[in-house]
Design an enzyme around this catalytic site. Structure first.
Site, short mmCIF file in Angstrom:
data_model
loop_
_atom_site.label_atom_id
_atom_site.label_comp_id
_atom_site.label_asym_id
_atom_site.label_seq_id
_atom_site.Cartn_x
_atom_site.Cartn_y
_atom_site.Cartn_z
CB CYS A 51 -8.69 -0.68 9.20
SG CYS A 51 -7.73 0.07 7.88
CB SER A 99 -0.88 0.00 1.25
OG SER A 99 -1.64 1.17 1.29
CB THR A 141 -9.13 3.72 -16.56
OG1 THR A 141 -10.09 3.40 -17.56
CG2 THR A 141 -8.22 4.81 -17.07
#
Lengths: 404, 404
Positions: free
Chosen positions: B327, B201, B239
């Site tokens: 989180c 990440s 994309t």
């Protein structure tokens, strides 16, 4: 002159959007899930962005809008979670979609077929759209989901979403629409249609690439595609991409402000360009009735000229265009929508898509007309297929859903 | 003074990274899949970013590195696609992970259990890590995957990835590691370990939030999580997020340049902070042997003081810290790692995580020492539990994997 006319593939980030995002990179950078001031500092901007998106599509207070990384994720999410919720853990076994969906829907459907799901691919008419009544006979009591795009990426043709939604409601079937080519370009009013799920992508309306969203009617149940830290009410986990959320909100606001005026301005340029190309260049036609298209799109076929050759010549003149979906362009395949509406393979290789944006200018239109004509002249002079068949009488021939 | 010490939750985008990204928003904005100059203009920057990431983790030429939207996506991808490839369409039925993984692994495992997959959650020792030999007896001939994090987000403790990888290779089982807290902080050399899949990440090493990657050893097969337009060799459609790809590459380069020197500098500040807190404040302890931790992390427990109270006081002093994973922080739950290593529920509510970055300064360390001590003094004065038990003799008590 640099002329970008490939706005259905992606758009420039509006400089106002860019400027709105930049402070959230190195200044207000906390994780919005953190309890301290560095985390909560981004909350007002996130709330504002959510409001901008609700407003842009007129979502109801009871609906959810969940950020994703792109419309491909949104499309995969709906299709795969409906598979898990209604087919693996339910008594359904069938999904209905169309032949002309974006690859992220079609490839996911192929994957689901490998998992034993039955998929019906609805045919399109000579305009490249699915007529609502066609759908009716394909829905069974095993149908879990209907997925039909709002507007087509290659032709700009607008599908009868309101009518399809009514049929789905009547039959008790979930309805998903890929709204990528509609949102920010034409009026999208979620309270005026019956749509359970709609995918969106910021980079199609001058927001950044790498963020999308999923609209969920009435906050209904749908298993997550990304499990984890319970972000966004547990619907899509992953640390929030604050700069892009802010950017997507701002982009939505800018795109939908005075939308009718923007549409008129874009359509005027698009129509002038289309009229000029059709009248100056013989043996050309465009796909789909103009009044039923998004105001920015032209899919034009030039008899005897390979689309790739045109792209090359246009590119040499600093014009960006395409032969179809950028998501399939590496393959140099025939235009799938043209094949679906009945063009033969050779003809389907002659399609060129020009897609304008609100930043397109009249000077750019003039420039494209000039260089488009030059390119056709050059390429037809060396074209074996055009030399063999020869120019047809009367210019733009009436086949394959021609409208001009 | 503003002091951000929550770098395991997220980091500031390095201004050099920000500056590298900005041109790819409104200037070089084409879709990299487009064939024209506006599309190909971004190719050199994308290639450079890929090279920077290969170099940063010393991946081999035959390995794949695929961009995702975050490590949550990477973790979901590996676990769910192994389920589909090896369990739904194979003869395996078992996954091994640990009790202390990130929520994106644990929640996905819970989801897979609902699908009938057997999941073993390995216990951790008093250091909060899984010992490699523990794993051996839990692998069966039905085991499809072992998923063990490289470094823990709450304690910084580094897991024996090399040894675990050897056991997986020996037993012919796929091995995934969540490398989020290791990459960019400690040496990660993919050619020195046997790891099939590693999640990364960017926003944990001063890149942007909203981009991650998955390392795939030897380009081996793994069904996509996102089907679609065949981006990145068909492995992950959507994309390409060019600005963030450029940013992730630059962030990786900056983080891994002179890594040893950066680690020494960070560890010096971290150690000084930890030593000061442990020596000044009685009845405190930290979790995990310092030499086996990432150089930036402290998880400190202050007897009688609720973590949330500390966060509040620290926040009032402009200090950003946390009680554990961002989180999961909305829930105000007890620290899960402390519970896993055997702390009782009350004690597990006393954990405060301080996580430094390469931008942390000695002045910030001094400031935190001063305000941390003030906060503890204030909160203990009003703490019913601390008043009841009273200070213990000898200061920092030796329980629950204490090291100082």
């Amino acid at each position: 002159m640099n002329v970008y006319m490939d706005n259905n593939a992606t758009t420039m980030v509006d400089p106002l959007v860019r400027d709105a995002m930049i402070p959230f990179l190195s200044e207000i950078y906390g994780n919005p899930n953190s309890l301290h001031r560095y985390g909560t500092a981004s909350h007002p901007a996130i709330s504002k962005a959510i409001d901008q998106i609700y407003k842009g599509i007129n979502a109801g207070d009871e609906d959810d809008i969940i950020f994703t990384s792109c419309a491909t994720e949104s499309n995969n999410w709906v299709l795969k979670s409906v598979w898990i919720d209604k087919i693996l853990h339910g008594d359904k076994n069938h999904i209905v979609t169309t032949e002309v969906e974006h690859p992220s829907v079609l490839s996911t459907c192929k994957f689901l077929e490998e998992q034993g799901v039955k998929v019906t691919y609805l045919p399109v008419n000579d305009q490249g759209i699915v007529e609502a009544h066609t759908l009716r006979s394909f829905i069974t009591d095993k149908t879990a989901l209907v997925s039909v795009m709002w507007a087509n990426n290659e032709t700009g043709m607008i599908f009868p979403i309101k009518e399809i939604g009514e049929i789905c409601r009547e039959r008790g079937v979930l309805f998903h629409t890929d709204g990528v080519q509609a949102v920010g370009k034409i009026p999208v009013d979620m309270q005026a249609v019956h749509v359970d799920f709609m995918s969106m992508s910021a980079h199609k309306f001058h927001g950044p690439k790498g963020i999308g969203a999923l609209y969920i009617k009435g906050s209904q149940k749908l298993s997550p595609l990304l499990h984890g830290g319970e972000h966004m009410g547990g619907r899509r986990s992953g640390t929030l991409n604050v700069p892009y959320i802010v950017g997507m909100g701002k982009a939505m606001e800018l795109a939908t402000q005075d939308l009718e005026a923007k549409m008129d301005s874009m359509a005027a340029k698009r129509n002038r360009l289309e009229d000029a190309l059709l009248s100056i260049i013989p043996d050309t036609f465009t796909v789909g009735e103009r009044a039923r298209r998004t105001p920015n799109t032209i899919l034009i076929s030039i008899r005897g000229v390979e689309g790739e050759g045109m792209l090359w010549d246009l590119n040499n003149a600093q014009i960006g265009a395409s032969t179809g979906s950028a998501c399939a362009s590496e393959d140099l395949e025939a235009n799938t929508v043209m094949l679906a509406i009945g063009a033969d393979h050779e003809l389907a290789h002659t399609g060129i898509r020009l897609s304008l944006s609100r930043f397109s200018t009249d000077e750019e239109v003039d420039y494209v007309i000039e260089h488009f004509q030059k390119a056709v002249t050059r390429l037809r002079a060396i074209s074996s297929s055009y030399a063999k068949v020869g120019p047809t009488k009367g210019g733009e021939a009436a086949e394959c859903g021609i409208h001009h």
